[in-house]
Design a protein around this motif. Structure first.
Motif, PDB file in Angstrom:
ATOM      1  N   LEU A   9      10.188  15.762  10.875  1.00  0.00           N
ATOM      2  CA  LEU A   9       9.099  15.657   9.912  1.00  0.00           C
ATOM      3  C   LEU A   9       7.861  16.299  10.515  1.00  0.00           C
ATOM      4  O   LEU A   9       7.454  15.952  11.618  1.00  0.00           O
ATOM      5  CB  LEU A   9       8.830  14.183   9.595  1.00  0.00           C
ATOM      6  N   VAL A  10       7.289  17.255   9.808  1.00  0.00           N
ATOM      7  CA  VAL A  10       6.083  17.945  10.268  1.00  0.00           C
ATOM      8  C   VAL A  10       4.954  17.592   9.306  1.00  0.00           C
ATOM      9  O   VAL A  10       5.041  17.876   8.114  1.00  0.00           O
ATOM     10  CB  VAL A  10       6.293  19.481  10.323  1.00  0.00           C
ATOM     11  N   LEU A  11       3.918  16.967   9.848  1.00  0.00           N
ATOM     12  CA  LEU A  11       2.764  16.579   9.042  1.00  0.00           C
ATOM     13  C   LEU A  11       1.622  17.535   9.332  1.00  0.00           C
ATOM     14  O   LEU A  11       1.031  17.501  10.402  1.00  0.00           O
ATOM     15  CB  LEU A  11       2.354  15.140   9.355  1.00  0.00           C
ATOM     16  N   GLY A  12       1.353  18.404   8.389  1.00  0.00           N
ATOM     17  CA  GLY A  12       0.292  19.399   8.542  1.00  0.00           C
ATOM     18  C   GLY A  12       0.863  20.754   8.892  1.00  0.00           C
ATOM     19  O   GLY A  12       1.720  20.869   9.772  1.00  0.00           O
ATOM     20  N   GLY A  14      -0.962  23.510   9.851  1.00  0.00           N
ATOM     21  CA  GLY A  14      -1.897  24.345  10.593  1.00  0.00           C
ATOM     22  C   GLY A  14      -1.122  25.104  11.656  1.00  0.00           C
ATOM     23  O   GLY A  14       0.111  25.202  11.618  1.00  0.00           O
ATOM     24  N   ILE A  15      -1.818  25.622  12.637  1.00  0.00           N
ATOM     25  CA  ILE A  15      -1.176  26.437  13.674  1.00  0.00           C
ATOM     26  C   ILE A  15      -0.084  25.664  14.405  1.00  0.00           C
ATOM     27  O   ILE A  15       1.041  26.147  14.554  1.00  0.00           O
ATOM     28  CB  ILE A  15      -2.231  26.975  14.668  1.00  0.00           C
ATOM     29  N   SER A  16      -0.386  24.451  14.855  1.00  0.00           N
ATOM     30  CA  SER A  16       0.615  23.702  15.622  1.00  0.00           C
ATOM     31  C   SER A  16       1.746  23.192  14.729  1.00  0.00           C
ATOM     32  O   SER A  16       2.909  23.180  15.145  1.00  0.00           O
ATOM     33  CB  SER A  16      -0.042  22.547  16.379  1.00  0.00           C
ATOM     34  N   GLY A  17       1.441  22.766  13.512  1.00  0.00           N
ATOM     35  CA  GLY A  17       2.488  22.307  12.608  1.00  0.00           C
ATOM     36  C   GLY A  17       3.445  23.415  12.224  1.00  0.00           C
ATOM     37  O   GLY A  17       4.658  23.225  12.182  1.00  0.00           O
ATOM     38  N   LEU A  18       2.896  24.586  11.950  1.00  0.00           N
ATOM     39  CA  LEU A  18       3.729  25.738  11.620  1.00  0.00           C
ATOM     40  C   LEU A  18       4.609  26.117  12.806  1.00  0.00           C
ATOM     41  O   LEU A  18       5.803  26.386  12.647  1.00  0.00           O
ATOM     42  CB  LEU A  18       2.859  26.922  11.191  1.00  0.00           C
ATOM     43  N   SER A  19       4.049  26.084  13.999  1.00  0.00           N
ATOM     44  CA  SER A  19       4.836  26.392  15.205  1.00  0.00           C
ATOM     45  C   SER A  19       5.946  25.372  15.416  1.00  0.00           C
ATOM     46  O   SER A  19       7.070  25.734  15.766  1.00  0.00           O
ATOM     47  CB  SER A  19       3.928  26.438  16.432  1.00  0.00           C
ATOM     48  N   THR A  30      16.930  19.935  10.486  1.00  0.00           N
ATOM     49  CA  THR A  30      16.500  19.816   9.099  1.00  0.00           C
ATOM     50  C   THR A  30      15.006  19.551   9.137  1.00  0.00           C
ATOM     51  O   THR A  30      14.563  18.563   9.742  1.00  0.00           O
ATOM     52  CB  THR A  30      17.221  18.655   8.394  1.00  0.00           C
ATOM     53  N   VAL A  31      14.231  20.427   8.539  1.00  0.00           N
ATOM     54  CA  VAL A  31      12.775  20.321   8.602  1.00  0.00           C
ATOM     55  C   VAL A  31      12.219  19.928   7.240  1.00  0.00           C
ATOM     56  O   VAL A  31      12.530  20.559   6.229  1.00  0.00           O
ATOM     57  CB  VAL A  31      12.140  21.651   9.067  1.00  0.00           C
ATOM     58  N   VAL A  32      11.420  18.870   7.252  1.00  0.00           N
ATOM     59  CA  VAL A  32      10.666  18.450   6.077  1.00  0.00           C
ATOM     60  C   VAL A  32       9.205  18.507   6.488  1.00  0.00           C
ATOM     61  O   VAL A  32       8.786  17.831   7.429  1.00  0.00           O
ATOM     62  CB  VAL A  32      11.053  17.024   5.631  1.00  0.00           C
ATOM     63  N   ALA A  33       8.437  19.363   5.810  1.00  0.00           N
ATOM     64  CA  ALA A  33       7.039  19.589   6.194  1.00  0.00           C
ATOM     65  C   ALA A  33       6.104  19.244   5.043  1.00  0.00           C
ATOM     66  O   ALA A  33       6.428  19.499   3.876  1.00  0.00           O
ATOM     67  CB  ALA A  33       6.847  21.041   6.609  1.00  0.00           C
ATOM     68  N   PHE A  34       4.955  18.682   5.396  1.00  0.00           N
ATOM     69  CA  PHE A  34       3.957  18.269   4.418  1.00  0.00           C
ATOM     70  C   PHE A  34       2.589  18.764   4.825  1.00  0.00           C
ATOM     71  O   PHE A  34       2.287  18.871   6.016  1.00  0.00           O
ATOM     72  CB  PHE A  34       3.877  16.741   4.346  1.00  0.00           C
ATOM     73  N   ASP A  35       1.760  19.030   3.856  1.00  0.00           N
ATOM     74  CA  ASP A  35       0.342  19.260   4.103  1.00  0.00           C
ATOM     75  C   ASP A  35      -0.422  18.626   2.946  1.00  0.00           C
ATOM     76  O   ASP A  35       0.007  18.726   1.789  1.00  0.00           O
ATOM     77  CB  ASP A  35       0.016  20.749   4.203  1.00  0.00           C
ATOM     78  N   PHE A  57       6.308  20.417   1.154  1.00  0.00           N
ATOM     79  CA  PHE A  57       5.554  19.775   0.091  1.00  0.00           C
ATOM     80  C   PHE A  57       4.063  19.920   0.366  1.00  0.00           C
ATOM     81  O   PHE A  57       3.608  19.590   1.466  1.00  0.00           O
ATOM     82  CB  PHE A  57       5.915  18.287   0.004  1.00  0.00           C
ATOM     83  N   LEU A  58       3.323  20.420  -0.609  1.00  0.00           N
ATOM     84  CA  LEU A  58       1.875  20.542  -0.497  1.00  0.00           C
ATOM     85  C   LEU A  58       1.230  19.464  -1.350  1.00  0.00           C
ATOM     86  O   LEU A  58       1.850  18.924  -2.262  1.00  0.00           O
ATOM     87  CB  LEU A  58       1.423  21.935  -0.931  1.00  0.00           C
TER      88      LEU A  58
END
Length: 71
Positions: A9-12, A14-19, A30-35, A57-58
């Protein structure tokens, strides 16, 4: 740490979240990302991650997924 088969789970996004999302994807997680924001640049980032296989998810906080994530 091996990430293959893990749900990350990636929260945000930004530069570090995208990395972090990119790293996890390269290791077959399996990546689930939110901003919590939205906008043209974030939509481009989200589309790129989706093309790589992530669920993005935005305008969301992701709190409903924290208990189901491995990392």
């Amino acid at each position: 740490m091996e990430l293959g088969g893990k749900k990350v789970l990636v929260l945000g996004l930004g530069i570090s979240g995208l990395s972090a999302a990119d790293l996890a994807l390269t290791q077959n997680a399996t990546v689930v990302a939110f901003d919590s924001n939205d906008g043209p640049q974030l939509r481009d980032i989200a589309e790129d991650l989706r093309d790589k296989g992530a669920h993005v998810f935005l305008n969301a906080d992701g709190s409903q997924f924290t208990s189901s994530a491995d990392l």
